[in-house]
Motif scaffolding. Structure first.
Motif, short mmCIF file in Angstrom:
data_model
loop_
_atom_site.label_atom_id
_atom_site.label_comp_id
_atom_site.label_asym_id
_atom_site.label_seq_id
_atom_site.Cartn_x
_atom_site.Cartn_y
_atom_site.Cartn_z
N ALA A 1 0.75 -1.37 -0.09
CA ALA A 1 -0.11 0.02 -0.02
C ALA A 1 1.04 1.16 0.05
O ALA A 1 0.69 2.26 -0.68
N LEU A 2 2.02 1.27 0.59
CA LEU A 2 2.71 2.59 0.89
C LEU A 2 3.46 2.67 -0.73
O LEU A 2 3.68 3.81 -1.22
N ARG A 3 4.02 1.73 -1.32
CA ARG A 3 4.33 1.72 -2.56
C ARG A 3 3.44 2.29 -3.66
O ARG A 3 3.75 3.03 -4.38
N ARG A 4 2.35 1.81 -3.39
CA ARG A 4 0.98 2.28 -4.37
C ARG A 4 0.85 3.79 -4.13
O ARG A 4 0.56 4.71 -5.08
N ARG A 5 1.03 4.15 -2.89
CA ARG A 5 0.82 5.72 -2.42
C ARG A 5 1.85 6.50 -3.03
O ARG A 5 1.56 7.85 -3.69
N TRP A 6 3.19 6.01 -2.88
CA TRP A 6 4.46 6.76 -3.32
C TRP A 6 4.51 6.87 -4.91
O TRP A 6 5.05 7.81 -5.37
N ASP A 7 3.97 5.94 -5.34
CA ASP A 7 4.35 5.67 -7.00
C ASP A 7 3.39 6.22 -7.76
O ASP A 7 2.19 5.71 -7.75
N GLY A 8 3.90 7.26 -8.54
CA GLY A 8 2.69 7.72 -9.53
C GLY A 8 2.53 6.99 -10.87
O GLY A 8 1.69 7.60 -11.64
N ASN A 9 3.05 5.92 -10.96
CA ASN A 9 3.17 5.26 -12.32
C ASN A 9 1.93 4.38 -12.26
O ASN A 9 1.78 3.52 -11.56
N PRO A 10 0.79 4.66 -13.30
CA PRO A 10 -0.42 4.03 -12.99
C PRO A 10 -0.13 2.62 -13.58
O PRO A 10 -0.88 1.41 -13.12
N LYS A 11 0.70 2.26 -14.15
CA LYS A 11 0.99 0.82 -14.84
C LYS A 11 1.49 0.05 -13.81
O LYS A 11 1.26 -0.90 -13.63
N ARG A 12 2.31 0.55 -12.81
CA ARG A 12 2.70 -0.28 -11.86
C ARG A 12 1.59 -0.25 -10.77
O ARG A 12 1.81 -1.28 -9.89
N HIS A 13 0.47 0.45 -10.80
CA HIS A 13 -0.25 0.09 -9.91
C HIS A 13 -1.23 -1.18 -9.97
O HIS A 13 -1.84 -1.91 -9.05
N ALA A 14 -1.23 -1.44 -11.32
CA ALA A 14 -1.85 -2.71 -11.52
C ALA A 14 -1.18 -4.07 -10.96
O ALA A 14 -1.58 -4.94 -10.55
#
Length: 587
Positions: free
Chosen positions: A531-544
């Protein structure tokens, strides 16, 4: 000696006591059997002797007398061969023939005992434990062997299914007909051997070869800077004769002090590896970019080369957080060892000149670049260089330029007026074939009161021997948003062989340190690490990717204590806490 090979009687002379692999490959021309390790550990040279798999590199040819031998060429149409092609159980294909020969023997034993009941993964793994695939095609291999044992490929496909192989080159790679550079043997071929330095640092005063034709391979200053550096090359009708000729060459070395301690190099101290600006310009690069980021030299230390974003702000925020909110600061020192590429097909080049045109068949990942560099190096128009790489048995980044095998083969071909092939043996490949440089990474990371990344600092000392251009810290520029960060790369230069680009150069090394720090920060903030990575990371492809990972049973079912982030970053926490008080902090 007489024996049967793929159903045909053959007679060969074995008075010189060759290994079976030499007889099969060089004397009978069955080049599907590959010589890789010469130590019986990789399985690429596997043949069947009376139906049983044997590594031919350790089998004396005399032991084949009166026996029945099957190579991969004799298994064309076997269910295992068809399964490997259909199930995409290969990549570069250099190990594939050995796998097929071993798997075919296993398949026949299994079918005799179990019918078409497919074997489990453990049974297949045990049967093929002596085989290595450097590319990592194991999942396809498991599928192929299981399918062949189940009878799924007992009959040859017809119609549209006949061309349903996952890769267009799969039929050639599975039946042994694919020809790699190491397999080529044109008429009049000479084998080249490179003479290498036994010293880490020396000046070559002279080369004495008598009337033996010889090609010097020294840099302009005549200095060798690592054990294994090419000094010269000779050629002869076969490899044994070429080695004997190389042994007759007398090299007069003035041995010089060597810088071998990377810790000393990090301070800039020790005997100089590169004495002047001209020598530094000739230093090989360990990265993919032909133009290095400018950096200053201080003795044997090059750097920093920086790809920072607001570095002063990053350092200021980390120092302030260290004083006011130390619980939101993660610091650590992370180290990685060198990692060799070890492609199963070693560096290899076959060169010949014809009517002013240079023809090179080379195991390379960059055919066009090799042609361009060859034209520049050997003084011919680029349109007069014909470079080909029909099949390449692995590279992983180290086969990207004008390597020593190419230079030696081309120069020897010009000297002798004949085709010359230079193939590195496994010792040479491990010594001078390239490796991912080792590193020491000092990292500091701060989070703000809301739990967002506030600042990042990373200093990476790259240990690439005589090579320069490490870019580990620089890649952290592209991770986790736009917070200020100071990212500095240094090259600690020593008299060791040069590093080379290796699958995502710098990336895995950088992530090794960064991701452990992120795990530790998640623990400190009491948050789930994904969850922290998803929050910090603005890359939508990596959100998947984060969503996929978070749903895996191995993640949802993890246990352990330590708050909401338990289970994801304990290893990173231990490393960071163990080392943070023994090293000078980021400043």
């Amino acid at each position: 000696m007489e024996f049967e090979v793929n159903g045909a009687r053959r007679t060969v002379d074995v008075d010189d006591d060759p290994a079976a692999v030499e007889v099969v490959r060089d004397r009978l021309g069955l080049t599907g059997t590959k010589l890789v390790c010469a130590g019986g550990v990789c399985g690429a040279c596997t043949i069947q002797v009376d139906g049983e798999p044997r590594v031919s590199c350790l089998t004396p040819a005399a032991r084949l007398a009166g026996r029945s031998v099957t190579t991969v060429e004799g298994l064309s149409g076997h269910p295992v061969t068809r399964a490997f092609a259909a199930e995409d159980a290969l990549q570069c294909g250099y190990c594939t023939p050995g796998f097929i020969v071993g798997a075919a023997a296993f398949c026949e034993r299994w079918r005799a005992e179990h019918g078409t009941t497919p074997p489990g993964r453990e049974q297949i793994a045990e049967a093929l434990a002596g085989h290595l695939c450097r590319c990592g095609a194991y999942e396809g291999i498991y599928r192929a062997v299981a399918a062949a044992c189940a009878g799924d490929h007992d009959t040859a496909p017809t119609g549209r299914d006949a061309t349903a192989a996952a890769r267009t080159e799969a039929p050639e790679k599975t039946d042994g007909s694919a020809r790699y550079t190491t397999d080529l043997h044109p008429d009049g071929l000479l084998e080249g051997v490179i003479i290498r330095s036994p010293h880490a640092h020396a000046h070559v005063r002279s080369l004495e070869a008598g009337d033996l034709p010889l090609v010097p391979l020294l840099p302009p200053d005549g200095i060798v800077r690592y054990v294994g550096q090419p000094v010269a090359a000779v050629a002869a009708p076969d490899r044994a004769a070429a080695r004997a000729a190389a042994a007759r060459v007398v090299v007069d070395y003035e041995v010089l002090p060597a810088a071998l301690d990377v810790r000393q190099a990090r301070t800039g101290e020790g005997p100089l590896v590169y004495e002047d600006k001209a020598a530094r310009k000739r230093a090989p690069g360990s990265g993919e970019t032909p133009q290095l980021v400018p950096a200053r030299w201080r003795g044997n230390l090059r750097g920093p080369s920086a790809m920072s974003k607001r570095p002063a702000a990053a350092v200021r925020r980390i120092q302030q957080a260290r004083t006011k909110n130390p619980e939101r600061v993660v610091e650590g020192v992370f180290t990685t060892a060198a990692q060799t590429h070890t492609p199963l097909e070693p560096h290899a080049c076959l060169a010949h000149w014809a009517e002013g045109t240079l023809h090179i068949q080379v195991s390379t990942q960059s055919v066009k670049r090799v042609a361009e560099l060859a034209a520049e190096r050997f003084g011919v128009p680029v349109e007069r260089v014909v470079a080909r790489a029909v099949h390449v048995g692995g590279g992983f980044g180290c086969k990207m330029g004008l390597t020593s095998d190419v230079v030696a083969a081309v120069e020897l071909a010009r000297l002798h007026g004949a085709p010359v092939r230079v193939v590195l043996d496994r010792d040479e490949e491990l010594t001078d074939g390239g490796y991912r440089p080792g590193t020491r990474i000092r990292l500091a990371m701060a989070a703000d009161a809301s739990g967002d990344l506030s600042a990042l600092a990373m200093d990476a000392d790259n240990d690439g021997g005589v090579s320069v251009g490490g870019s580990v810290a620089a890649l952290a520029r592209f991770m986790y948003g736009k917070a200020p960060r100071r990212l500095r790369d240094f090259d600690a230069v020593t008299h060791q062989p040069p590093g080379a680009p290796f699958r995502g150069p710098g990336g895995p090394t950088m992530c090794w340190a960064l991701e452990q720090a992120v795990d530790e920060m998640a623990h400190r903030l009491g948050q789930d690490p994904i969850a922290l990575r998803r929050r910090w990371d603005g890359n939508p492809k990596r959100h998947a990717l984060y969503d996929w990972a978070a749903a895996l049973p191995v993640w949802t079912g993890r246990g352990g204590g330590g708050g909401a982030g338990a289970g994801g970053g304990g290893g990173g926490r231990r490393v960071a806490r163990k080392r943070k008080n023994t090293q000078k902090p980021i400043s």
